[in-house]
Scaffold this motif. Structure first.
Motif, short mmCIF file in Angstrom:
data_model
loop_
_atom_site.label_atom_id
_atom_site.label_comp_id
_atom_site.label_asym_id
_atom_site.label_seq_id
_atom_site.Cartn_x
_atom_site.Cartn_y
_atom_site.Cartn_z
N ASN A 96 -9.67 4.50 2.46
CA ASN A 96 -9.75 5.68 3.33
C ASN A 96 -8.88 6.79 2.78
O ASN A 96 -8.24 6.65 1.76
CB ASN A 96 -9.37 5.32 4.77
CG ASN A 96 -7.96 4.79 4.89
OD1 ASN A 96 -7.07 5.19 4.15
ND2 ASN A 96 -7.75 3.90 5.84
N TYR A 97 -8.86 7.90 3.47
CA TYR A 97 -8.17 9.09 3.00
C TYR A 97 -6.65 8.96 3.04
O TYR A 97 -5.95 9.69 2.36
CB TYR A 97 -8.58 10.31 3.84
CG TYR A 97 -8.13 10.21 5.28
CD1 TYR A 97 -6.91 10.76 5.67
CD2 TYR A 97 -8.90 9.57 6.24
CE1 TYR A 97 -6.48 10.65 6.99
CE2 TYR A 97 -8.47 9.46 7.54
CZ TYR A 97 -7.26 10.00 7.91
OH TYR A 97 -6.83 9.90 9.19
N ALA A 98 -6.11 8.05 3.81
CA ALA A 98 -4.66 7.97 4.00
C ALA A 98 -3.95 7.14 2.95
O ALA A 98 -2.74 7.29 2.76
CB ALA A 98 -4.35 7.40 5.38
N ILE A 99 -4.66 6.28 2.24
CA ILE A 99 -4.04 5.36 1.28
C ILE A 99 -4.43 5.76 -0.13
O ILE A 99 -5.60 6.01 -0.43
CB ILE A 99 -4.49 3.91 1.56
CG1 ILE A 99 -4.13 3.49 2.99
CG2 ILE A 99 -3.89 2.95 0.55
CD1 ILE A 99 -2.66 3.49 3.30
N CYS A 101 -3.32 -3.84 -2.73
CA CYS A 101 -3.19 -2.50 -2.13
C CYS A 101 -2.52 -1.52 -3.08
O CYS A 101 -2.93 -0.37 -3.19
CB CYS A 101 -2.39 -2.59 -0.83
SG CYS A 101 -3.26 -3.50 0.46
N SER A 109 0.84 5.20 0.97
CA SER A 109 0.13 6.24 1.71
C SER A 109 0.24 7.57 0.98
O SER A 109 1.09 7.74 0.10
CB SER A 109 0.69 6.36 3.13
OG SER A 109 2.02 6.84 3.07
N GLN A 110 -0.61 8.51 1.36
CA GLN A 110 -0.56 9.84 0.73
C GLN A 110 0.79 10.51 0.99
O GLN A 110 1.28 11.26 0.15
CB GLN A 110 -1.70 10.71 1.27
CG GLN A 110 -3.08 10.23 0.90
CD GLN A 110 -3.41 10.39 -0.57
OE1 GLN A 110 -2.70 11.03 -1.33
NE2 GLN A 110 -4.51 9.80 -0.98
N LYS A 111 1.39 10.25 2.15
CA LYS A 111 2.70 10.83 2.46
C LYS A 111 3.80 10.21 1.61
O LYS A 111 4.79 10.87 1.32
CB LYS A 111 3.05 10.64 3.93
CG LYS A 111 2.34 11.56 4.87
CD LYS A 111 2.86 11.35 6.27
CE LYS A 111 2.28 12.38 7.22
NZ LYS A 111 2.83 12.23 8.57
N ARG A 117 0.83 -1.21 0.00
CA ARG A 117 0.00 0.00 0.00
C ARG A 117 0.87 1.26 0.00
O ARG A 117 1.91 1.31 0.62
CB ARG A 117 -0.94 -0.01 1.19
CG ARG A 117 -0.22 -0.03 2.53
CD ARG A 117 -1.22 -0.21 3.66
NE ARG A 117 -0.52 -0.27 4.93
CZ ARG A 117 -0.08 -1.39 5.49
NH1 ARG A 117 -0.26 -2.53 4.87
NH2 ARG A 117 0.54 -1.36 6.64
N PHE A 173 -8.02 -0.98 2.21
CA PHE A 173 -7.85 0.32 2.85
C PHE A 173 -8.51 1.41 2.02
O PHE A 173 -7.86 2.15 1.31
CB PHE A 173 -6.36 0.63 3.04
CG PHE A 173 -5.64 -0.43 3.82
CD1 PHE A 173 -5.75 -0.49 5.19
CD2 PHE A 173 -4.85 -1.36 3.17
CE1 PHE A 173 -5.09 -1.47 5.91
CE2 PHE A 173 -4.18 -2.34 3.89
CZ PHE A 173 -4.30 -2.40 5.26
N GLN A 184 -5.56 5.20 -3.69
CA GLN A 184 -6.41 4.15 -4.24
C GLN A 184 -5.92 3.74 -5.63
O GLN A 184 -6.59 3.93 -6.63
CB GLN A 184 -7.86 4.63 -4.28
CG GLN A 184 -8.43 4.98 -2.94
CD GLN A 184 -8.45 3.80 -1.99
OE1 GLN A 184 -8.99 2.74 -2.31
NE2 GLN A 184 -7.83 3.95 -0.83
N SER A 244 -12.07 5.68 -5.51
CA SER A 244 -13.10 5.95 -4.51
C SER A 244 -14.30 6.69 -5.10
O SER A 244 -15.40 6.64 -4.56
CB SER A 244 -12.52 6.76 -3.36
OG SER A 244 -11.97 7.98 -3.84
#
Length: 184
Positions: free
Chosen positions: A112-115, A103, A77-79, A75, A110, A117, A177
């Motif tokens: 959500n906003y942190a991962i 992922c 993340s956005q970071k 996965r 996941f 897509q 999303s």
């Protein structure tokens, strides 16, 4: 009776594109970008039991300037997304990307906003590898499919234009999303 039958033995007929594709497919140098559990399977693929060395890929490069294949395993993340893009931009041309695992390909479980897509929102992806986590055999199959894709690629201006179109379409894609489908 063709031209190939009239040539003396030891001569080979091919095009420059086919020869360059054959040479490139046999000398891929992967950059490691293991982010989660898929990275364990990627490491197992490079170990003795599965032996990526027979495909000329025995050394995973730690520097993006020495690599031409990025295997995004896990996965994102956005970071981590800007770091992934920076490493991709630093890689030598021509370059290819394998998205390994559910992922990396679509955000997996996941949502959500942190991962991110799907890593294809950050870099253009050549091969999507499904699974959670995918087995080493699947990664080897994806690498062999990438070899076939590389063997048939164009050279020169046609390749540059094709890459620009692919990257532009990947960056303007609708986020997973926001898509309507079976889960909505």
């Amino acid at each position: 009776m063709g031209l190939e039958e009239q040539l003396p033995s030891g001569f080979m007929l091919t095009t420059v594109e086919k020869f360059a594709g054959w040479a490139r497919s046999g000398s891929l140098w992967p950059a490691t970008f293991g982010l989660a559990c898929c990275a364990i399977e990627m490491m197992a693929t490079g170990a003795g039991r599965y032996d990526l060395a027979r495909f000329g890929m025995e050394v995973f490069r730690a520097s993006p300037r020495q690599a031409d294949l990025m295997i995004v395993a896990g996965r994102v993340s956005q970071k981590m997304a800007p770091v992934l893009r920076q490493i991709y931009d630093q890689m030598a041309e021509p370059k290819w990307v394998i998205s390994m695992g559910a992922c990396a390909s679509s955000g997996g479980m996941f949502n959500n906003y942190a991962i991110v897509q799907g890593v294809d929102h950050i870099v253009p992806v050549d091969i999507y590898l499904p699974g959670c986590p995918p087995r080493p055999e699947q990664l080897m199959d994806a690498i062999l499919k990438l070899h076939e894709q590389i063997k048939n690629e164009k050279l020169g201006a046609q390749r540059v234009e094709w890459q620009r179109e692919l990257e532009a379409s990947a960056l303007t894609a609708i986020p997973t999303s926001d898509m309507k489908g079976l889960l909505r």
